[in-house]
Design a protein around this motif. Structure first.
Motif, short mmCIF file in Angstrom:
data_model
loop_
_atom_site.label_atom_id
_atom_site.label_comp_id
_atom_site.label_asym_id
_atom_site.label_seq_id
_atom_site.Cartn_x
_atom_site.Cartn_y
_atom_site.Cartn_z
N LEU A 124 5.75 -11.06 4.22
CA LEU A 124 7.06 -10.55 4.68
C LEU A 124 7.75 -9.72 3.60
CD1 LEU A 124 8.37 -13.73 6.55
CD2 LEU A 124 7.46 -11.64 7.55
N LEU A 125 8.07 -10.37 2.47
CA LEU A 125 8.80 -9.68 1.41
C LEU A 125 7.96 -8.62 0.71
CD1 LEU A 125 10.75 -12.69 -0.18
CD2 LEU A 125 11.56 -11.00 1.47
N GLY A 126 6.69 -8.94 0.51
CA GLY A 126 5.82 -7.99 -0.18
C GLY A 126 5.69 -6.69 0.59
N LEU A 127 5.52 -6.79 1.90
CA LEU A 127 5.39 -5.58 2.71
C LEU A 127 6.65 -4.72 2.62
CD1 LEU A 127 3.84 -3.90 4.80
CD2 LEU A 127 4.89 -5.32 6.59
N ILE A 128 7.82 -5.36 2.71
CA ILE A 128 9.08 -4.63 2.63
C ILE A 128 9.24 -3.94 1.28
CG2 ILE A 128 11.60 -4.86 2.62
CD1 ILE A 128 11.28 -7.16 4.62
N LEU A 129 8.93 -4.66 0.21
CA LEU A 129 9.12 -4.10 -1.14
C LEU A 129 8.11 -2.98 -1.42
CD1 LEU A 129 9.77 -7.41 -3.12
CD2 LEU A 129 11.42 -5.58 -2.63
N PHE A 130 6.86 -3.17 -1.05
CA PHE A 130 5.85 -2.14 -1.27
C PHE A 130 6.20 -0.86 -0.50
CE2 PHE A 130 2.81 -5.29 -3.00
CZ PHE A 130 2.27 -4.53 -4.02
N LEU A 131 6.53 -1.01 0.78
CA LEU A 131 6.85 0.17 1.59
C LEU A 131 8.14 0.84 1.11
CD1 LEU A 131 5.94 -0.95 5.24
CD2 LEU A 131 4.58 0.39 3.61
#
Length: 258
Positions: free
Chosen positions: A80-87
């Motif tokens: 969840l958080l990783g996807l948001i931060l990477f994108l």
């Protein structure tokens, strides 16, 4: 054409027509509009500038699942958080890349606006026009009118075809061109053109030559002015990218430890 312009531009062009007696639109023939369309290449680099960093960021996010030793809670948090931060990092980097490439187009557009202004001033000479002494910055006003009549609509029309990035390009272009106009006004104040052109005791042809030389000199400074303007547009995105990258790094460190 004016019905497609924002009210602010319509008011500006009406003001120029009333105060200086110039209908900016009469200079917008097919050749002029064709040159403007040919100069603007936003669409050729907007997609690659934005979507390549996003794809790379997404690829790094997926790669993280294979290199990080995560439990099921870790997988959920990272997913969840990783996807948001990477994108977010990819998108912000793409915007910075996009606005950097925007500089070349804006320099060409601005110089074209200055060339149009020189042509209009020359036209004033041919019809022996006199300006009132209470009109400040007539040269900058004509340049601003050329932007409002031809350049801004062309930018908006091309940007409307670019998803999301169109608003970024339009906003960045408006701010950068606004800085150019402000600088032109400051330089014109030092030259006191409104007094010189309005003074009927001297030949207008001499004054127009002086204005043309002034615009030619200013044109050589446009690159530095545009660079300054674009850096100002980039600053909040740059801060946001570094902040997001720091949060991402801290998140990766924490999730890999715990």
């Amino acid at each position: 054409m004016m019905k497609n312009l924002p009210q602010k531009s319509i008011d500006l062009l009406s003001h120029i027509n009333n105060e200086i007696g110039i209908d900016i639109y009469k200079y917008g023939n097919d050749e002029v509009l064709g040159k403007i369309a040919g100069m603007i290449s936003f669409q050729t680099y907007a997609v690659s500038s934005l979507y390549k960093p996003l794809l790379i960021a997404f690829g790094l996010f997926i790669f993280g699942f294979f290199v990080l030793e995560l439990g099921w809670i870790g997988h959920i948090l990272y997913g969840l958080l990783g996807l948001i931060l990477f994108l977010s990092c990819g998108l912000l980097y793409g915007i910075l890349s996009l606005t950097s490439k925007l500089k070349t187009d804006l320099q060409c557009i601005t110089k074209f606006g200055l060339d149009t202004t020189r042509y209009i001033v020359s036209d004033l000479n041919q019809v022996n026009t006199r300006l009132r002494e209470d009109i400040p910055n007539p040269v900058s006003l004509i340049f601003e009118g050329a932007i409002a009549a031809f350049l801004a609509p062309a930018i908006s029309q091309n940007c409307s075809k670019i998803p999301f990035a169109g608003k970024v390009i339009t906003s960045g272009s408006d701010k950068a061109l606004g800085i150019v106009v402000s600088n032109l006004k400051k330089q014109e104040d030092k030259m006191n053109f409104f007094g010189k052109i309005a003074n009927a005791s001297s030949e207008l042809s001499f004054k127009c030559d002086e204005v043309e030389h002034f615009l030619q000199d200013f044109s050589t400074k446009v690159e530095n002015i545009i660079n300054t303007g674009v850096k100002g547009v980039q600053l909040p995105f740059r801060i946001a990218m570094y902040g997001t990258a720091a949060v991402l790094g801290f998140f990766m460190l924490c999730i890999s430890i715990f």
